[in-house]
Design an enzyme around this catalytic site. Structure first.
Site, PDB file in Angstrom:
ATOM      1  N   ASN A 210       0.634  -1.489  -0.040  1.00  8.73           N
ATOM      2  CA  ASN A 210       0.437  -0.287  -0.103  1.00  8.73           C
ATOM      3  C   ASN A 210       0.924   1.197   0.154  1.00  8.73           C
ATOM      4  O   ASN A 210       1.271   1.389   1.110  1.00  8.73           O
ATOM      5  CB  ASN A 210      -0.657  -0.370   1.311  1.00  8.73           C
ATOM      6  CG  ASN A 210      -1.779   1.171   1.014  1.00  8.73           C
ATOM      7  OD1 ASN A 210      -2.091   1.877   0.005  1.00  8.73           O
ATOM      8  ND2 ASN A 210      -2.544   1.109   2.272  1.00  8.73           N
ATOM      9  N   TRP A 211       1.248   1.501  -0.899  1.00  6.89           N
ATOM     10  CA  TRP A 211       1.979   3.131  -0.951  1.00  6.89           C
ATOM     11  C   TRP A 211       1.488   4.005  -0.636  1.00  6.89           C
ATOM     12  O   TRP A 211       1.877   5.209  -0.758  1.00  6.89           O
ATOM     13  CB  TRP A 211       2.111   3.220  -2.644  1.00  6.89           C
ATOM     14  CG  TRP A 211       3.026   2.547  -3.449  1.00  6.89           C
ATOM     15  CD1 TRP A 211       3.687   1.184  -2.707  1.00  6.89           C
ATOM     16  CD2 TRP A 211       3.335   2.103  -4.700  1.00  6.89           C
ATOM     17  NE1 TRP A 211       4.305   0.613  -3.437  1.00  6.89           N
ATOM     18  CE2 TRP A 211       4.892   0.933  -5.053  1.00  6.89           C
ATOM     19  CE3 TRP A 211       3.431   3.016  -5.772  1.00  6.89           C
ATOM     20  CZ2 TRP A 211       5.034   1.332  -5.779  1.00  6.89           C
ATOM     21  CZ3 TRP A 211       3.944   2.658  -6.744  1.00  6.89           C
ATOM     22  CH2 TRP A 211       5.495   0.998  -6.589  1.00  6.89           C
ATOM     23  N   LYS A 212       0.444   4.126  -0.024  1.00  6.65           N
ATOM     24  CA  LYS A 212      -0.556   5.425   0.047  1.00  6.65           C
ATOM     25  C   LYS A 212      -0.498   6.848  -0.649  1.00  6.65           C
ATOM     26  O   LYS A 212      -0.297   6.481  -1.857  1.00  6.65           O
ATOM     27  CB  LYS A 212       0.265   5.777   1.710  1.00  6.65           C
ATOM     28  CG  LYS A 212      -0.378   4.077   2.635  1.00  6.65           C
ATOM     29  CD  LYS A 212      -0.212   4.657   3.842  1.00  6.65           C
ATOM     30  CE  LYS A 212      -0.257   3.178   4.345  1.00  6.65           C
ATOM     31  NZ  LYS A 212      -0.520   3.125   5.868  1.00  6.65           N
TER      32      LYS A 212
ATOM     33  N   HIS B 293      -9.364   0.921   5.325  1.00  8.20           N
ATOM     34  CA  HIS B 293      -7.939   1.225   5.465  1.00  8.20           C
ATOM     35  C   HIS B 293      -8.543   2.218   6.432  1.00  8.20           C
ATOM     36  O   HIS B 293      -9.228   3.699   6.646  1.00  8.20           O
ATOM     37  CB  HIS B 293      -7.260   2.129   4.095  1.00  8.20           C
ATOM     38  CG  HIS B 293      -5.798   1.874   5.084  1.00  8.20           C
ATOM     39  ND1 HIS B 293      -5.419   3.167   5.511  1.00  8.20           N
ATOM     40  CD2 HIS B 293      -5.069   1.046   5.265  1.00  8.20           C
ATOM     41  CE1 HIS B 293      -3.784   2.439   6.339  1.00  8.20           C
ATOM     42  NE2 HIS B 293      -3.621   1.272   5.840  1.00  8.20           N
TER      43      HIS B 293
ATOM     44  N   GLU C 141      -6.908   4.596   7.685  1.00 12.74           N
ATOM     45  CA  GLU C 141      -7.073   6.680   7.045  1.00 12.74           C
ATOM     46  C   GLU C 141      -7.990   6.485   6.695  1.00 12.74           C
ATOM     47  O   GLU C 141      -8.565   7.429   7.177  1.00 12.74           O
ATOM     48  CB  GLU C 141      -5.751   6.295   6.608  1.00 12.74           C
ATOM     49  CG  GLU C 141      -4.358   6.248   7.162  1.00 12.74           C
ATOM     50  CD  GLU C 141      -2.301   5.490   6.565  1.00 12.74           C
ATOM     51  OE1 GLU C 141      -2.351   5.603   4.936  1.00 12.74           O
ATOM     52  OE2 GLU C 141      -1.783   5.333   7.208  1.00 12.74           O
TER      53      GLU C 141
ATOM     54  N   GLU D 273      -5.714  -4.999  10.914  1.00  9.89           N
ATOM     55  CA  GLU D 273      -4.213  -3.883  10.698  1.00  9.89           C
ATOM     56  C   GLU D 273      -4.159  -3.056  12.687  1.00  9.89           C
ATOM     57  O   GLU D 273      -5.421  -2.179  12.435  1.00  9.89           O
ATOM     58  CB  GLU D 273      -4.028  -2.467   9.758  1.00  9.89           C
ATOM     59  CG  GLU D 273      -3.904  -3.481   8.219  1.00  9.89           C
ATOM     60  CD  GLU D 273      -3.289  -2.415   7.625  1.00  9.89           C
ATOM     61  OE1 GLU D 273      -1.612  -2.504   6.884  1.00  9.89           O
ATOM     62  OE2 GLU D 273      -4.375  -1.910   7.330  1.00  9.89           O
TER      63      GLU D 273
ATOM     64  N   GLY E  99       2.454   2.443  10.802  1.00  9.15           N
ATOM     65  CA  GLY E  99       3.486   3.655  10.318  1.00  9.15           C
ATOM     66  C   GLY E  99       4.362   4.114  12.149  1.00  9.15           C
ATOM     67  O   GLY E  99       5.075   4.894  12.247  1.00  9.15           O
TER      68      GLY E  99
ATOM     69  N   SER F  49       3.596  -1.864  10.516  1.00 12.72           N
ATOM     70  CA  SER F  49       5.135  -1.766  10.821  1.00 12.72           C
ATOM     71  C   SER F  49       5.867  -2.553  10.316  1.00 12.72           C
ATOM     72  O   SER F  49       6.696  -3.797  11.166  1.00 12.72           O
ATOM     73  CB  SER F  49       5.347  -1.374  12.100  1.00 12.72           C
ATOM     74  OG  SER F  49       5.166   0.271  12.561  1.00 12.72           O
TER      75      SER F  49
ATOM     76  N   GLY G 295       3.098  -0.962   4.343  1.00 14.46           N
ATOM     77  CA  GLY G 295       2.837   0.411   3.952  1.00 14.46           C
ATOM     78  C   GLY G 295       4.840   0.822   3.644  1.00 14.46           C
ATOM     79  O   GLY G 295       4.578   0.686   2.456  1.00 14.46           O
ATOM     80  N   GLY G 296       4.977   1.440   4.476  1.00 10.80           N
ATOM     81  CA  GLY G 296       6.549   2.348   4.546  1.00 10.80           C
ATOM     82  C   GLY G 296       7.557   1.014   4.372  1.00 10.80           C
ATOM     83  O   GLY G 296       8.374   1.465   3.062  1.00 10.80           O
TER      84      GLY G 296
HETATM   85  P1  13P Z   1       3.046   0.553   7.911  1.00 14.03           P
HETATM   86  O1  13P Z   1       3.351  -0.624   7.152  1.00 14.03           O
HETATM   87  O2  13P Z   1       3.787   1.643   7.289  1.00 14.03           O
HETATM   88  O3  13P Z   1       3.111   0.495   9.481  1.00 14.03           O
HETATM   89  O4  13P Z   1       1.749   0.408   7.540  1.00 14.03           O
HETATM   90  C1  13P Z   1       0.866  -0.256   6.713  1.00 14.03           C
HETATM   91  C2  13P Z   1      -0.356   0.206   6.769  1.00 14.03           C
HETATM   92  O5  13P Z   1      -1.481   0.701   6.482  1.00 14.03           O
HETATM   93  C3  13P Z   1      -0.778  -0.911   5.328  1.00 14.03           C
HETATM   94  O6  13P Z   1      -2.494  -0.585   4.562  1.00 14.03           O
END
Ligand code: 13P
Length: 255
Positions: free
Chosen positions: A9-11, A96, A98, A168, A174, A214, A235-236
């Protein structure tokens, strides 16, 4: 046997040139060969068109980070399922944290999005998880149960074949603070049992449950070794081609 599913997930990261540069580096990392898992990249909407062309000839699949619940209409700024299908998008993240916590997406909106995604045969990945405060108050199961039940309300069992879930915990996103593999397994197993109660065991056994929060290349294997964790939503670490390749390669050595 559920095939492992690794999702990036590149956000809100990467322009088209940046995404293409990433892909070139990622392909170099994967010269060792792709393992037997499904790999999905969810870039921003603006990158989907170029990325679809660029991944041709690789086993990578395309996912979107969100979608509207109607097919067309006066919904300024929204993206319809048809737009996604037009760009060969196979997967879509729904609900998600967010989206829920920053943009006010409700369980009802997630339910409507899920109905549409299933109807359009886009493979939905519904994200669930408790906040830090809910975690501290011991409300994890209560929150996740509500999110799952509301998402599934009114859905047809026969449509659910391609549905996956991502657990999640919001406090792990994050933050560098993961759930432990054992904690994530406990919630994932409990989610599968809940789905078995709502529908039936064969339906719940077919669904993939991912862990997200994470995830790093070093920690990936610990999660993937758990019997009820069928993949990772990253994510990250997915923004670094070397780290994301490392996470994918960790699927090779798991049970
Ligand atoms: P991180 O891996 O940066 O914690 O993000 C997780 C995420 O929200 C994937 O959708």
């Amino acid at each position: 046997m559920r095939k492992k599913l690794i999702v990036a997930n590149w956000k809100m990261n990467f322009t088209v040139p940046e995404a293409l540069k990433y892909l070139a580096a990622f392909r170099r990392e994967m010269q060792v060969g792709y393992p037997e898992c499904e790999i999905v990249i969810c870039p921003p909407f603006t990158t989907l068109f170029a990325f679809d062309e660029a991944i041709e000839g690789t086993p990578l699949k395309l996912g979107a980070q969100n979608m509207h619940w109607e097919e067309t209409g006066a919904f300024t700024g929204e993206i319809s399922p048809q737009f996604l299908k037009d760009l060969n998008v196979n997967y879509v993240l729904l609900g998600h944290s967010e989206r829920r916590h920053i943009f006010g997406e409700t369980d009802i909106m997630v339910n409507k999005k899920l109905s549409m995604a299933l109807q359009q045969k886009l493979n939905p990945i519904v994200c669930v998880g408790e906040t830090d405060a809910e975690h501290k108050e011991g409300k994890t199961f209560e929150v996740v149960e509500r999110q799952i039940k509301k998402a599934l309300d009114g859905q047809m069992r026969s449509d659910l074949e391609n549905l996956s879930w991502a657990y999640e915990p919001v406090w792990a996103i994050g933050t560098g603070k993961n759930a432990t593999p054992e904690q994530a397994q406990e919630v994932s197993q409990w989610m599968r049992r809940l789905i078995a109660k709502i529908f039936d065991t064969p339906t719940s056994e077919k669904m993939r449950i991912l862990y997200g929060g994470s995830v790093s290349d070093e920690k990936a294997r610990g999660f993937l070794d758990q019997p009820d964790i069928d993949g990772l939503l990253v994510g990250g670490a997915s923004l670094d081609p070397k780290k994301f390749a490392g996470i994918i390669l960790a699927t090779e050595t798991t049970q």
